[in-house]
Each structure stands twice: as structure tokens, then as C-alpha cells.
Design an enzyme around this catalytic site. Structure first.
Site, PDB file in Angstrom:
ATOM      1  N   GLY A  51     -17.965  84.301  -5.567  1.00 53.00           N
ATOM      2  CA  GLY A  51     -17.014  83.336  -6.123  1.00 53.00           C
ATOM      3  C   GLY A  51     -15.557  83.594  -5.823  1.00 53.00           C
ATOM      4  O   GLY A  51     -14.755  82.668  -5.720  1.00 53.00           O
ATOM      5  N   GLU A 106     -11.665  88.565  -9.634  1.00 53.52           N
ATOM      6  CA  GLU A 106     -12.732  87.676 -10.109  1.00 53.52           C
ATOM      7  C   GLU A 106     -12.298  86.222  -9.997  1.00 53.52           C
ATOM      8  O   GLU A 106     -11.120  85.916 -10.139  1.00 53.52           O
ATOM      9  CB  GLU A 106     -13.004  87.953 -11.600  1.00 53.52           C
ATOM     10  CG  GLU A 106     -14.077  89.002 -11.857  1.00 53.52           C
ATOM     11  CD  GLU A 106     -15.495  88.431 -11.744  1.00 53.52           C
ATOM     12  OE1 GLU A 106     -15.723  87.481 -10.987  1.00 53.52           O
ATOM     13  OE2 GLU A 106     -16.378  88.972 -12.429  1.00 53.52           O
ATOM     14  N   ASP A 107     -13.263  85.329  -9.784  1.00 49.11           N
ATOM     15  CA  ASP A 107     -12.939  83.907  -9.843  1.00 49.11           C
ATOM     16  C   ASP A 107     -12.784  83.475 -11.294  1.00 49.11           C
ATOM     17  O   ASP A 107     -11.871  82.740 -11.641  1.00 49.11           O
ATOM     18  CB  ASP A 107     -13.992  83.056  -9.116  1.00 49.11           C
ATOM     19  CG  ASP A 107     -15.426  83.335  -9.571  1.00 49.11           C
ATOM     20  OD1 ASP A 107     -15.652  84.319 -10.300  1.00 49.11           O
ATOM     21  OD2 ASP A 107     -16.334  82.575  -9.188  1.00 49.11           O
ATOM     22  N   ASP A 110     -15.726  84.909 -18.134  1.00 47.73           N
ATOM     23  CA  ASP A 110     -16.122  84.187 -19.343  1.00 47.73           C
ATOM     24  C   ASP A 110     -16.694  85.133 -20.392  1.00 47.73           C
ATOM     25  O   ASP A 110     -15.974  85.572 -21.275  1.00 47.73           O
ATOM     26  CB  ASP A 110     -17.007  82.963 -19.052  1.00 47.73           C
ATOM     27  CG  ASP A 110     -18.163  83.227 -18.104  1.00 47.73           C
ATOM     28  OD1 ASP A 110     -18.579  84.382 -17.958  1.00 47.73           O
ATOM     29  OD2 ASP A 110     -18.655  82.258 -17.521  1.00 47.73           O
ATOM     30  N   LYS A 138     -11.894  82.268 -19.471  1.00 43.66           N
ATOM     31  CA  LYS A 138     -12.522  81.416 -20.487  1.00 43.66           C
ATOM     32  C   LYS A 138     -12.715  82.231 -21.755  1.00 43.66           C
ATOM     33  O   LYS A 138     -13.827  82.651 -22.074  1.00 43.66           O
ATOM     34  CB  LYS A 138     -13.915  80.974 -19.995  1.00 43.66           C
ATOM     35  CG  LYS A 138     -14.022  79.555 -19.510  1.00 43.66           C
ATOM     36  CD  LYS A 138     -15.499  79.185 -19.330  1.00 43.66           C
ATOM     37  CE  LYS A 138     -15.639  77.975 -18.424  1.00 43.66           C
ATOM     38  NZ  LYS A 138     -17.040  77.549 -18.254  1.00 43.66           N
ATOM     39  N   PHE A 164     -18.012  72.943 -17.137  1.00 43.01           N
ATOM     40  CA  PHE A 164     -18.528  73.554 -15.927  1.00 43.01           C
ATOM     41  C   PHE A 164     -17.640  73.220 -14.738  1.00 43.01           C
ATOM     42  O   PHE A 164     -17.590  72.083 -14.289  1.00 43.01           O
ATOM     43  CB  PHE A 164     -19.974  73.132 -15.673  1.00 43.01           C
ATOM     44  CG  PHE A 164     -20.686  74.116 -14.794  1.00 43.01           C
ATOM     45  CD1 PHE A 164     -21.173  75.298 -15.342  1.00 43.01           C
ATOM     46  CD2 PHE A 164     -20.815  73.900 -13.435  1.00 43.01           C
ATOM     47  CE1 PHE A 164     -21.796  76.251 -14.526  1.00 43.01           C
ATOM     48  CE2 PHE A 164     -21.439  74.837 -12.624  1.00 43.01           C
ATOM     49  CZ  PHE A 164     -21.935  76.018 -13.173  1.00 43.01           C
ATOM     50  N   VAL A 165     -16.908  74.236 -14.254  1.00 44.78           N
ATOM     51  CA  VAL A 165     -15.939  73.998 -13.191  1.00 44.78           C
ATOM     52  C   VAL A 165     -16.415  74.537 -11.843  1.00 44.78           C
ATOM     53  O   VAL A 165     -17.110  75.544 -11.772  1.00 44.78           O
ATOM     54  CB  VAL A 165     -14.555  74.596 -13.538  1.00 44.78           C
ATOM     55  CG1 VAL A 165     -13.980  73.938 -14.787  1.00 44.78           C
ATOM     56  CG2 VAL A 165     -14.628  76.111 -13.716  1.00 44.78           C
ATOM     57  N   ASP A 171     -19.000  77.879  -7.673  1.00 46.19           N
ATOM     58  CA  ASP A 171     -20.112  77.057  -7.210  1.00 46.19           C
ATOM     59  C   ASP A 171     -20.989  76.553  -8.345  1.00 46.19           C
ATOM     60  O   ASP A 171     -20.913  77.013  -9.477  1.00 46.19           O
ATOM     61  CB  ASP A 171     -21.006  77.890  -6.285  1.00 46.19           C
ATOM     62  CG  ASP A 171     -21.863  78.884  -7.080  1.00 46.19           C
ATOM     63  OD1 ASP A 171     -23.098  78.851  -6.943  1.00 46.19           O
ATOM     64  OD2 ASP A 171     -21.307  79.695  -7.839  1.00 46.19           O
ATOM     65  N   ARG A 177     -18.284  75.336  -3.336  1.00 46.63           N
ATOM     66  CA  ARG A 177     -17.309  76.413  -3.158  1.00 46.63           C
ATOM     67  C   ARG A 177     -16.156  75.996  -2.256  1.00 46.63           C
ATOM     68  O   ARG A 177     -15.044  76.495  -2.364  1.00 46.63           O
ATOM     69  CB  ARG A 177     -17.974  77.644  -2.520  1.00 46.63           C
ATOM     70  CG  ARG A 177     -18.995  78.335  -3.393  1.00 46.63           C
ATOM     71  CD  ARG A 177     -19.341  79.700  -2.799  1.00 46.63           C
ATOM     72  NE  ARG A 177     -20.553  80.294  -3.366  1.00 46.63           N
ATOM     73  CZ  ARG A 177     -20.600  80.965  -4.519  1.00 46.63           C
ATOM     74  NH1 ARG A 177     -19.508  81.107  -5.237  1.00 46.63           N
ATOM     75  NH2 ARG A 177     -21.731  81.486  -4.954  1.00 46.63           N
TER      76      ARG A 177
END
Length: 191
Positions: A51, A106-107, A110, A138, A164-165, A171, A177
Site C-alpha cells: 500500500g 504506512e499508507d 487504523d 483512522k 473504505f478508501v 487497494d 492502487r
């Protein structure tokens, strides 16, 4: 040939390419500033695959330090959209991080499970400090309060709504992506 575009699967755009670029530059200059004291060794930047690959590429291009770059892979999504249980490290870092400052890229953070697991992994490899640089955070979904190592810092780009992004590396089932922006996926795409 169908005319379906992946853009059609997006409900709303949260952050445009321009906003992402501006944020990446801010984070990069913050990192450059924090690690440019004469007595600090250049950090090892470790991207969390897959990610973070676009974010990592843009970030390191804007960090004005002689950084080294590596990837680590942690599997936590068993299927679909919910993370399950403790992540496993499925691809290790190749660089020696012993005695080094590591910036984990990190992307999205959460639950905090993956980050927590990776921090202890890098600690076990002898890292002096571990910072975390995430594009999206998040906090609403946090389950684990992770401890940074040494004098590590938490760099965070945008606070992400609990939807949900996808896009810019993020992805759904390995798709989306390559979108140049980050958007909310239409619920019918994953329900």
C-alpha cells in the site's frame, strides 16, 4: 472492450493529487528537519508493502537526506475489508537496521495492529528508534496503542473518515492502487 473506468467506482474524491503532493512535501520537510542535526545518522526508510509504495516513492524524493530505502511486508487482511488478528511478516527487510533510526512508512494506520507488530519486529532487529510516517490515520478504528521506539515520532498526513478508501497505493482486492487521488469506494463495489 468495455468503457468501464475505475474512476466510475469512486463515490467521492477525498484528496486530489495536488493535496496529496502538498502533504507529502510537508511530511518530507518535517522529516528532513528532524533528522538533519549533525550528530544524527541518516534514517532507514522502510515502506510497508504494498500500500505505501506510491507514498514512499514521493516521500523519499522530497527528503533531503542520504536515506536508504527498503520494504517490509506484513499480511493482515485475510479477506475483504476487515483486518483479522495479528499480522504476520511475510517479507523481511534486507538492509541491516541495527543501531539505525528507522522510519516506517504506512499508507494507513487504523487498528494499529500492523504498526505495533512491525515496531517490535524492527526493535528485535536492533533499531535504535522507530518513527512511523503514515499518509492516513483512522484513529476511530484504533485497537492497539502502539509505542514508538526510542525517540521515534509519529508523522501523520490526513485524518481519514471511517469509510473504505482507495487510490494512491490503497487497494480493494489489489485494484485501484493506481488512482492518482484518494477516494471513497462505492459500497456496491465491495458489498
Amino acid at each position: 472492450m468495455g468503457t468501464h473506468s475505475i474512476d466510475d467506482d469512486i463515490l467521492t474524491i477525498l484528496w486530489t493529487p495536488e493535496q496529496l503532493f502538498q502533504k507529502v512535501c510537508e511530511l518530507a520537510s518535517q522529516i528532513t528537519y528532524d533528522f538533519s542535526s549533525p550528530n544524527s545518522s541518516p534514517p532507514v526508510v522502510v515502506g510497508v508493502a504494498t500500500g505505501a509504495f506510491l507514498f514512499l516513492a514521493d516521500l523519499v524524493r522530497n527528503i533531503r537526506l542520504p536515506v536508504t530505502v527498503d520494504f517490509v511486508r506484513a499480511e493482515s487482511y485475510s479477506s475483504g475489508t476487515t483486518a483479522t488478528g495479528a499480522p504476520k511478516i511475510s517479507c523481511e527487510v534486507k538492509l541491516d537496521v541495527a543501531g539505525k533510526h528507522v522510519i516506517l512508512v504506512e499508507d494507513i494506520v487504523d487498528t494499529g495492529n500492523t504498526v505495533s507488530c512491525l515496531i517490535s519486529y524492527l526493535k528485535g532487529k536492533g533499531a535504535t528508534s522507530v518513527s512511523v510516517c503514515t499518509l492516513l490515520d483512522k484513529p476511530a478504528r484504533r485497537k492497539v496503542h502502539f509505542e514508538l521506539l526510542g525517540d521515534g515520532k509519529f508523522y501523520s498526513g490526513f485524518e481519514c473518515p471511517d469509510s473504505f478508501v482507495v487510490g494512491y497505493g490503497l487497494d480493494f482486492n489489489e485494484r485501484y492502487r493506481n488512482l492518482p487521488y484518494i477516494g471513497v469506494l462505492k459500497p456496491e463495489m465491495y458489498e
